[in-house]
Design an enzyme around this catalytic site. Structure first.
Site, PDB file in Angstrom:
ATOM      1  N   GLU A 479       0.798  -1.232   0.000  1.00 32.22           N
ATOM      2  CA  GLU A 479       0.000   0.000   0.000  1.00 32.22           C
ATOM      3  C   GLU A 479       0.830   1.282   0.000  1.00 32.22           C
ATOM      4  OE1 GLU A 479      -2.594  -0.684   3.324  1.00 32.22           O
ATOM      5  OE2 GLU A 479      -3.962  -1.910   2.144  1.00 32.22           O
ATOM      6  N   GLU A 545      -6.768  -6.920  -1.684  1.00 31.18           N
ATOM      7  CA  GLU A 545      -7.210  -7.265  -0.332  1.00 31.18           C
ATOM      8  C   GLU A 545      -8.726  -7.187  -0.246  1.00 31.18           C
ATOM      9  OE1 GLU A 545      -5.433  -5.114   2.861  1.00 31.18           O
ATOM     10  OE2 GLU A 545      -3.377  -5.460   2.191  1.00 31.18           O
TER      11      GLU A 545
END
Length: 875
Positions: A479, A545
Site C-alpha cells: 500500500e 485485499e
C-alpha cells in the site's frame, strides 16, 4: 500450547545442495549478555567452560529458546503474552544473547569449508576458535552471510562457534498502532512484530539466529547463486505435444584460493549436458553464462487448476582441470513463462502463464509462524490447504519477510503462483496521517534508515528464490511505494540484472496493477458482508485485499482459550457492536454482527462456533463466486485478506494456527472450483464459470429445490456448454425460487452432469424464509446417516455418507479424524471436501489423507441435523 505435527509429506528437494552440506541445528547453548562478561574471542575458545549455559533453539529466536526452557508461558495461549516482558519496556539487553555451538570438522588438502547463515535478526558478531569472523557489523534480517573458515578450523577437528545476536534498534513502541509506533520500520526487518490489528506484539521482536546455519565443503571453486530462466513462446495447452522451450543458465563461481583455477562448468537437464570451460582469477567471484538449451516437447509447469506442475531435476557442477568435482548444486526447474498485459475492459493487469490468461484467485499470506518456527512439513501443509481451496496465487504481505525456499518448494509442488512483496507497509512507512506513530509522514516516508542495506538485502533475497517456477511477481511494498531511490534501483537495475523475467509492481494497489478509478469503492470490503454484496459491489479491478471473518469451531477455541473465557460474543442491534470476552478481544476477534442470529441466537460458545461455520462457508463461497461472476468484465483477479494466521487469532483464516480447517476453507473450495455452477442472488440467475483452458461441452444442468422435509421440486434441466476461461448466465429462477422458500426457507441444488450422469460440479445453497430467517433450519428433523469407511492405502481412507430416501437433507456434516485414545482431532489432515450435505436417497464420498499413526484413527461425522457418530476405519 505447542503444536505437534503428525505429518510426513513428500517435499521437493532443497533448492541447492553443495558437494557436502549439513545443518548446525542441534546442540546449541546460549546465555543472555548480562550473564556473560567475557569477549567472543574467549567464549569461542574450545577450552572455555559453558557450565551453567542453557540449551538453545537454532534455528530459532530468543523467545522460542525461553519457551523451550519453560522460562515463559506459551504466548499464543490465553492472555499469556501479557506476562512476558516487552523489549521496548525492559530494554534490548534483556533479549541480547550469546549462542554457542561445537562441531567436528576439518579441511583436507584441496578442500574449502564455508560457514553459512541464512538469516539473523538483527545484528551480530561471529567468532570461531578464538577469532572474530566479521570485520564489520553483520546487520539486517534479510541478508545471508557466508564465511570461508578453512584456515580457522582446529587441527584436531573440534571447533567452537560463538555468535552474539543483538535485537533490532529501534524495537518500536507497541502502543497498539499498526506496527506500534512505526519505528520498527527504520530497520531492514519485519514490521508486524510491534503489533498489528491481527496480532499482539512479539516480545523479543524475533531476535535470534532465526534461519538455517550450515557447513558446506567444496573443492577450490564454489558454485553459488545459479540462475535459471525458461522461455515458453506462444500460446500453449496443458496437454499434447509442445513446441520447443528455451532454458538459459548462469552461475557465480568463487575462487577463494591464492592461485587461478581452470575447469569446466556444466549443467544437466532432461538428459542434456551443456559445458563451458572457465579460468578464474585468484580470490575472485565471476558470473558465468552457459550455452542455452532448446528443450524439445517440454513438460510444462502450470498453476493449480490449469495443468500439471512438472519440474525437471537440474545439476550444476564445476569440475577442476584434473577431473575432480569441486562443487555441485542441485535444483528443480519448472519450465514456464509468466506474462502480463493490460486488460482495457477492466483497466487492470492480466496475468498469463505460457500464453494463457489466468483469472487470479489468491490469498494474502502473512507468515507461517509469528515466532519464526518454520519447517518444511508445516509449509507443505499450509500451501496444500491453499491448493485445496482451489486458489492459484499467494501474496506475501510486505510487513513480514521474503519467504523461505521451503515455502517456494511447496508452491512449486502445488501450483501456487507467488506475489512477493518487499519489506514496507503504508501503515509504518508514512502513507497516512497516524497519531499512533512517533515520526511524521515525511520522516516515515524515508524509512528504513539504511537504504544501502535494504538494496543489498533485496539483491541477496532475489538470488535466493528467483529459480522457483511459482514466483510470479515482485511487489515494492504494501500500500505504498518504497523510497524513490530504493524503488528506482530495484525496478531499473537490480531486478532487470538479477531476474528480468517477472512483473514488478511498485506497490500492492498501484494503478499499474489496477486502475483504481472508483472513488469510495476501493480494496475490501473487509469483515462480515451480506452475501449479495460480493456480487453487486464493484471494487478495484485487481483487488489485492478483500476479506471477511474466520472463527473456528469449539474444538479450535479449546486449544488456546481457557474454559472461563469461552463466552459467546453478544451482538447488540442497537449499538451494532458485540460484547466479547477479554481473551476474544486480545486475540483480535472481529464481529459476525447480525449474521449468526438468523440461525437462532447461540446458546453457548459451542453453538456459536457451529453456527459461525455456516456463515464462514457462505461468506467465502459468495466472495469468490461474486468476483468470478465478473471476471474479464470488472475483474482480472482478487486476493483474499487473509487466508491464514501465524498465531491464535480470531479473524481472516481458512484454518487455525494448529492447522485445523474451518468451513471458510471448504466454502472457498466450492466457490473457487475450476468449473463451477453457481447462483447469483442479485438477479436470481444460475451461472457457470469455466476457469480452465478447455471448451466444456455436453453438460446437463440440473436445478432442484428441496424443502425442509426433503421433498424435491425440479425447476429445470438443460444441456449446456461453455468456452474456456469464461463465465456466463444461463437460467433465471428467481420468482419460482422465492415462492418455494417463502415459508421456511429451502435448499437450492445446482448440478452439472456429464454424459454418464456423473456430477462434475455441485452446489447447495440454503435459503432463508421471506423474513430473512432460517426458520426451517432451526426446526429441521434429524437425518440418520449411514457411514461406511475403508482404507484405500496407508494414510488414506474413503468415507461414504448415505442418506436414506425419505429423510430430510443431511445438512452440513463436518468430518474429522480422531486419535483413538484422546478422541481429539489429528492435525493436519486433508479432506477432499468437508462440511458436506447429502441429499435424500443419495451418497457423498470424501477422501481423507493423513499421516499414519501407530493406532488406527477414528472417523467422526457430525452435522447440523445429524447426530455425531464415531466409527472405526473399515467398519
Amino acid at each position: 500450547m505447542l503444536f505437534r505435527f503428525f505429518l510426513t509429506l513428500l517435499c521437493l528437494p532443497v533448492l541447492s545442495v553443495a558437494q557436502t552440506t549439513y545443518e548446525l541445528n542441534s546442540g546449541w547453548q546460549c546465555q543472555p549478555i548480562a550473564r556473560v562478561k567475557d569477549a567472543g574471542t574467549v567464549i569461542s575458545s574450545p577450552s572455555y567452560s559453558l557450565t551453567g549455559w542453557q540449551p538453545a533453539v537454532v534455528p530459532g529466536t530468543v523467545l522460542t529458546t525461553m519457551l523451550a526452557n519453560k522460562q515463559v508461558p506459551d504466548p499464543f495461549y490465553g492472555m499469556n503474552n501479557k506476562l512476558i516482558p516487552d523489549i521496548y519496556h525492559i530494554g534490548r539487553d534483556y533479549y541480547t544473547y550469546w549462542f554457542v555451538k561445537e562441531f567436528a570438522e576439518k579441511a583436507d588438502a584441496g578442500e574449502q569449508v564455508w560457514l553459512n547463515f541464512r538469516g539473523i535478526n538483527y545484528s551480530c558478531d561471529v567468532f570461531l576458535n578464538g577469532r572474530k569472523l566479521n570485520d564489520k557489523p553483520y546487520t539486517g534480517m534479510f541478508l545471508r552471510k557466508s564465511f570461508n573458515i578453512t584456515s580457522l578450523l582446529a587441527s584436531k577437528g573440534t571447533n567452537r562457534l560463538a555468535v552474539i545476536v543483538y535485537p533490532p534498534d529501534p524495537v518500536g513502541n507497541p502502543n497498539g498502532g499498526q506496527g506500534g509506533d512505526g519505528t520498527i520500520a527504520r530497520t531492514v526487518s519485519h514490521q508486524y512484530v510491534a503489533g498489528w490489528d491481527w496480532i499482539q506484539p512479539i516480545r523479543d521482536r524475533n531476535t535470534g539466529i532465526w534461519d538455517k546455519v550450515t557447513i558446506e565443503k567444496t573443492g577450490a571453486v564454489q558454485v553459488k547463486n545459479p540462475h535459471v530462466v525458461t522461455l515458453v513462446p506462444g500460446k500453449r495447452q496443458p496437454s499434447g505435444p509442445q513446441q520447443p522451450a528455451t532454458v538459459r543458465v548462469s552461475a557465480e563461481l568463487e575462487n577463494p584460493t591464492a592461485t587461478h583455477q581452470t575447469g569446466t562448468l556444466t549443467y544437466t537437464l532432461d538428459g542434456h549436458t551443456l559445458t563451458k570451460t572457465v579460468t578464474l582469477n585468484a580470490r575472485s567471484t565471476t558470473t558465468v553464462d552457459l550455452p542455452a538449451l532448446t528443450l524439445t516437447n517440454p513438460k510444462l509447469w502450470w498453476p493449480n487448476g490449469y495443468g500439471q506442475q512438472h519440474v525437471y531435476p537440474m545439476t550444476i557442477q564445476f569440475k577442476a582441470a584434473n577431473g575432480a568435482i569441486s562443487d555441485i548444486e542441485q535444483l528443480n526447474v519448472g519450465v514456464r513463462e509468466i506474462q502480463t498485459d493490460w486488460n482495457t475492459t477492466t483497466r487492470s493487469r492480466q496475468i498469463s502463464v505460457n500464453g494463457q490468461k489466468v483469472f487470479i484467485k489468491g490469498g494474502n499470506w502473512i507468515i507461517s509462524d509469528a515466532m519464526l518456527r518454520f519447517s518444511p512439513e508445516r509449509y507443505d501443509a499450509e500451501v496444500r490447504f491453499h491448493r485445496d481451496m482451489n486458489l492459484n496465487l499467494v501474496r506475501i504481505w510486505g510487513g513480514a519477510l521474503s519467504e523461505r525456499p521451503e515455502f517456494y518448494q511447496a508452491c512449486d509442488k502445488y501450483g501456487l503462483l507467488v506475489m512477493q512483496d518487499f519489506w514496507g507497509s503504508g501503515d509504518c512507512n508514512g502513507r497516512w496521517v497516524d497519531p499512533m506513530k512517533k515520526d511524521d509522514q515525511w520522516t516515515r516516508r524515508q524509512y528504513p534508515d539504511d537504504h544501502a542495506l535494504f538494496l543489498t538485502s533485496a539483491s541477496d533475497q532475489i538470488k535466493m528464490i528467483r529459480n522457483h517456477a511459482s514466483l510470479a511477481m515482485w511487489c515494492g511494498g504494501n500500500e505504498i511505494t518504497l523510497p524513490q531511490d530504493i524503488m528506482t534501483s530495484l525496478r531499473d537495475s537490480i531486478l532487470p540484472q538479477l531476474d528480468g523475467t517477472r512483473w514488478f509492481i511498485d506497490y500492492s494497489n498501484s494503478d499499474d496493477m489496477s486502475f483504481n478509478f472508483l472513488g469510495g469503492n476501493g480494496d475490501g470490503p473487509y469483515g462480515i458482508q451480506p452475501v449479495r454484496k460480493f456480487w453487486e459491489y464493484r471494487t478495484w479491478p485487481f483487488n489485492s485485499e478483500v476479506g471477511s471473518v474466520g472463527v473456528g469451531d469449539y474444538e479450535s477455541l479449546e486449544r488456546f482459550m481457557p474454559t472461563e473465557n469461552r463466552v459467546t460474543p453478544l451482538y447488540s442491534k442497537e449499538t451494532k457492536r458485540a460484547k466479547v470476552d477479554s481473551v476474544w478481544d486480545y486475540h483480535k476477534y472481529i464481529g459476525y454482527d447480525g449474521a449468526i442470529a438468523p440461525y437462532g441466537e447461540p446458546t453457548d460458545a459451542r453453538d456459536f462456533g457451529k453456527k459461525a461455520q455456516l456463515v464462514n462457508y457462505d461468506q467465502y463461497r459468495a466472495l469468490m463466486e461474486g468476483f468470478t461472476s465478473h471476471m474479464w468484465d470488472w475483474y482480472t483477479g482478487t486476493i483474499i485478506w487473509k487466508t491464514q494466521n501465524p498465531w491464535t487469532a480470531l479473524r481472516g483464516q481458512m484454518y487455525d494456527y494448529y492447522l485445523d480447517p474451518n468451513a471458510c476453507l471448504y466454502g472457498l473450495h466450492n466457490g473457487s472450483e475450476p468449473l463451477h455452477i453457481m447462483f447469483n442472488p442479485v438477479d436470481s440467475m444460475v451461472m457457470v464459470a469455466n476457469n480452465t483452458f478447455t471448451f466444456q461441452r455436453d453438460m446437463m444442468m440440473v436445478i432442484k429445490v428441496y424443502d425442509m422435509a426433503g421433498k424435491d421440486s425440479t425447476l429445470t434441466q438443460v444441456f449446456s456448454e461453455i468456452g474456456p476461461t469464461l463465465v456466463r448466465p444461463y437460467v433465471p429462477i428467481g420468482r419460482t425460487l422465492s415462492a418455494l422458500a417463502r415459508d421456511k426457507g429451502a435448499f437450492l441444488s445446482l448440478r452439472l452432469l456429464d454424459l454418464n450422469k456423473k456430477p462434475i460440479s455441485e452446489n447447495l445453497y440454503w435459503l432463508p424464509d421471506a423474513t430473512g430467517t432460517y426458520s426451517g433450519l432451526q426446526q429441521m428433523a434429524r437425518a440418520t446417516v449411514k457411514i461406511a469407511t475403508r482404507s484405500i492405502e496407508k494414510g488414506k481412507v474413503e468415507v461414504t455418507l448415505t442418506n436414506p430416501a425419505g429423510n430430510p437433507v443431511a445438512f452440513f456434516n463436518r468430518l474429522s479424524l480422531l486419535d483413538p485414545q484422546t478422541k481429539k482431532r489429528l492435525l493436519p489432515v486433508f479432506y477432499s471436501d468437508n462440511y458436506v450435505s447429502v441429499l435424500p436417497g443419495e451418497q457423498k464420498t470424501v477422501i481423507i489423507d493423513y499421516t499414519p499413526t501407530p493406532n488406527a484413527p477414528l472417523v467422526s461425522v457430525e452435522g447440523w441435523n445429524v447426530p455425531e457418530q464415531t466409527v472405526a476405519i473399515g467398519k
